[in-house]
Design a protein around this motif. Structure first.
Motif, short mmCIF file in Angstrom:
data_model
loop_
_atom_site.label_atom_id
_atom_site.label_comp_id
_atom_site.label_asym_id
_atom_site.label_seq_id
_atom_site.Cartn_x
_atom_site.Cartn_y
_atom_site.Cartn_z
N ILE A 55 -73.36 10.12 49.22
CA ILE A 55 -73.02 11.54 49.35
C ILE A 55 -73.09 12.23 47.99
CG2 ILE A 55 -71.16 13.15 49.88
CD1 ILE A 55 -70.42 11.44 52.23
N ALA A 56 -72.50 11.60 46.98
CA ALA A 56 -72.47 12.23 45.65
C ALA A 56 -73.87 12.51 45.12
CB ALA A 56 -71.71 11.33 44.68
N SER A 57 -74.81 11.62 45.39
CA SER A 57 -76.16 11.77 44.84
C SER A 57 -77.03 12.71 45.68
CB SER A 57 -76.84 10.40 44.74
OG SER A 57 -76.96 9.80 46.02
N ASN A 58 -76.57 13.07 46.88
CA ASN A 58 -77.35 13.96 47.76
C ASN A 58 -76.56 15.20 48.16
OD1 ASN A 58 -79.88 12.27 48.43
ND2 ASN A 58 -78.22 10.85 48.85
N ARG A 59 -75.54 15.51 47.40
CA ARG A 59 -74.59 16.54 47.81
C ARG A 59 -75.25 17.89 48.11
NH1 ARG A 59 -68.81 18.12 45.10
NH2 ARG A 59 -68.63 20.21 45.95
N SER A 60 -76.10 18.37 47.23
CA SER A 60 -76.71 19.70 47.42
C SER A 60 -77.54 19.76 48.70
CB SER A 60 -77.58 20.06 46.22
OG SER A 60 -76.79 20.16 45.05
N CYS A 182 -65.73 8.97 33.67
CA CYS A 182 -66.89 9.86 33.76
C CYS A 182 -67.39 10.24 32.37
CB CYS A 182 -66.52 11.13 34.53
SG CYS A 182 -66.49 10.94 36.33
N GLU A 183 -66.47 10.50 31.46
CA GLU A 183 -66.86 10.89 30.11
C GLU A 183 -67.48 9.72 29.35
OE1 GLU A 183 -63.75 12.89 28.03
OE2 GLU A 183 -63.52 14.43 29.57
N GLN A 184 -67.03 8.52 29.62
CA GLN A 184 -67.55 7.35 28.91
C GLN A 184 -68.81 6.77 29.55
OE1 GLN A 184 -66.46 6.03 25.99
NE2 GLN A 184 -64.96 7.68 25.83
N LEU A 185 -68.87 6.81 30.89
CA LEU A 185 -69.93 6.10 31.60
C LEU A 185 -70.85 7.01 32.41
CD1 LEU A 185 -67.63 3.29 33.03
CD2 LEU A 185 -69.01 3.18 30.96
N GLY A 186 -70.44 8.25 32.60
CA GLY A 186 -71.21 9.17 33.43
C GLY A 186 -70.70 9.18 34.86
N PRO A 187 -70.85 10.30 35.56
CA PRO A 187 -70.30 10.44 36.91
C PRO A 187 -70.95 9.55 37.97
CG PRO A 187 -71.62 12.35 36.33
CD PRO A 187 -71.47 11.55 35.08
N VAL A 188 -72.26 9.30 37.84
CA VAL A 188 -72.93 8.49 38.87
C VAL A 188 -72.40 7.06 38.86
CG1 VAL A 188 -75.13 7.53 39.63
CG2 VAL A 188 -75.02 9.90 38.83
N ALA A 189 -72.34 6.44 37.68
CA ALA A 189 -71.82 5.07 37.58
C ALA A 189 -70.36 5.03 37.96
CB ALA A 189 -72.01 4.55 36.15
N THR A 190 -69.60 6.03 37.56
CA THR A 190 -68.17 6.06 37.86
C THR A 190 -67.92 6.18 39.35
OG1 THR A 190 -67.64 7.04 35.70
CG2 THR A 190 -66.01 7.28 37.44
N ASP A 191 -68.67 7.04 40.02
CA ASP A 191 -68.50 7.19 41.48
C ASP A 191 -68.80 5.88 42.20
OD1 ASP A 191 -67.71 9.83 41.39
OD2 ASP A 191 -69.71 10.64 41.71
N ARG A 192 -69.83 5.17 41.73
CA ARG A 192 -70.16 3.88 42.35
C ARG A 192 -69.02 2.88 42.14
NH1 ARG A 192 -74.06 2.81 39.42
NH2 ARG A 192 -73.13 1.20 38.10
N MET A 193 -68.48 2.82 40.94
CA MET A 193 -67.38 1.90 40.65
C MET A 193 -66.13 2.25 41.46
SD MET A 193 -67.77 1.61 36.51
CE MET A 193 -69.28 0.99 35.75
N LEU A 194 -65.85 3.55 41.56
CA LEU A 194 -64.68 3.98 42.31
C LEU A 194 -64.81 3.61 43.78
CD1 LEU A 194 -61.99 5.51 42.41
CD2 LEU A 194 -63.30 7.62 42.74
N SER A 195 -65.99 3.79 44.33
CA SER A 195 -66.22 3.44 45.73
C SER A 195 -65.95 1.97 45.98
CB SER A 195 -67.67 3.78 46.11
OG SER A 195 -67.94 3.40 47.44
N GLN A 196 -66.41 1.11 45.08
CA GLN A 196 -66.20 -0.34 45.22
C GLN A 196 -64.72 -0.69 45.08
OE1 GLN A 196 -68.81 -2.13 42.34
NE2 GLN A 196 -70.67 -1.46 43.38
N ALA A 197 -64.03 -0.03 44.16
CA ALA A 197 -62.61 -0.32 43.95
C ALA A 197 -61.78 0.10 45.16
CB ALA A 197 -62.12 0.40 42.69
N ILE A 198 -62.08 1.26 45.71
CA ILE A 198 -61.36 1.75 46.89
C ILE A 198 -61.61 0.82 48.08
CG2 ILE A 198 -61.30 3.60 48.61
CD1 ILE A 198 -59.76 4.30 46.11
N GLU A 199 -62.84 0.38 48.23
CA GLU A 199 -63.19 -0.50 49.35
C GLU A 199 -62.45 -1.83 49.23
OE1 GLU A 199 -64.72 -1.66 52.92
OE2 GLU A 199 -64.65 0.32 51.98
#
Length: 219
Positions: A55-60, A182-199
């Motif tokens: 979703i994050a990568s296809n939001r628009s 996000c500031e250290q790694l970028g939003p794309v990588a962070t969103d992927r990591m967050l998704s895995q952690a939540i799962e």
């Protein structure tokens, strides 16, 4: 437009980028948080789904597709998925109102999410993420005991789960960790990591919707 039709619109669009339980999970996210709201709340919905890379990568594009179908009507929509959504909940034993957990029961869930996130952060950047999140947490007035517990988790050390922090503080702190990442790694990588952690947290704590720990992530 009635809720059933709006559900069909959301399902028609999201099923192009999601499938399986991930799709049903997001459909319930919409059903419970946005089905009763206007189409102009879709930005809030997409914010709540930023933990999902698809979703994050296809939001628009997804936003344009949803608005287009909402304006178009029922032509070309897939069948109402409500029965499949209900089957998903029954299959996974998801509670109808998981936020009613006692606050001390959320601390173990929060701990798993943070530990999983820190394991994914490159070693060279863990300290920067930790220090930035701590500094902002202190600035926001997060309870010192909770900030200390986060520090221990970020350093890979066990932290007490006996704390009973305010649920809002847990959400605030996790949001600050997200912003630092996000500031250290970028939003794309962070969103992927967050998704895995939540799962991971959701699998460990059956019936607990770990997504409730997320806030609107604003950078």
């Amino acid at each position: 437009m009635n809720i059933d039709t709006k559900r069909r619109v959301v399902y028609t669009v999201l099923s192009e980028v999601l499938d399986g339980d991930e799709l049903w999970d997001v459909m319930w996210r919409w059903e419970e948080g946005y089905a009763q709201k206007s189409q102009y709340e879709l930005n809030g919905f997409f914010n709540d789904c930023r933990d999902l890379h698809a979703i994050a990568s296809n939001r628009s594009q997804l936003y344009r597709d949803l608005i287009g179908l909402l304006m178009k009507g029922t032509s070309g929509l897939k069948a109402d998925p409500i029965s499949q959504m209900e089957a998903y909940r029954q299959r996974n034993g998801i509670l109808d109102n998981p936020v009613t957990l006692n606050t001390h029961e959320w601390m173990p869930c929060f701990s798993v999410v943070v530990q999983e996130l820190m394991l994914q952060v490159p070693a060279a950047q863990v300290q920067q993420v930790r220090m930035q999140a701590e500094e902002q947490a202190q600035h926001r007035g997060v309870t010192p005991d909770l900030v200390y517990a986060f520090s221990m988790l970020a350093l890979g050390k066990s932290s007490t789960n006996l704390l009973s922090p305010d649920f809002g503080e847990l959400k605030t702190l996790l949001n600050l960790v997200y912003v630092a990442m996000c500031e250290q790694l970028g939003p794309v990588a962070t969103d992927r990591m967050l998704s895995q952690a939540i799962e991971r947290a959701r699998k460990k704590f059956k019936g607990v919707d770990a997504r409730l720990l997320l806030q609107h992530h604003t950078r």
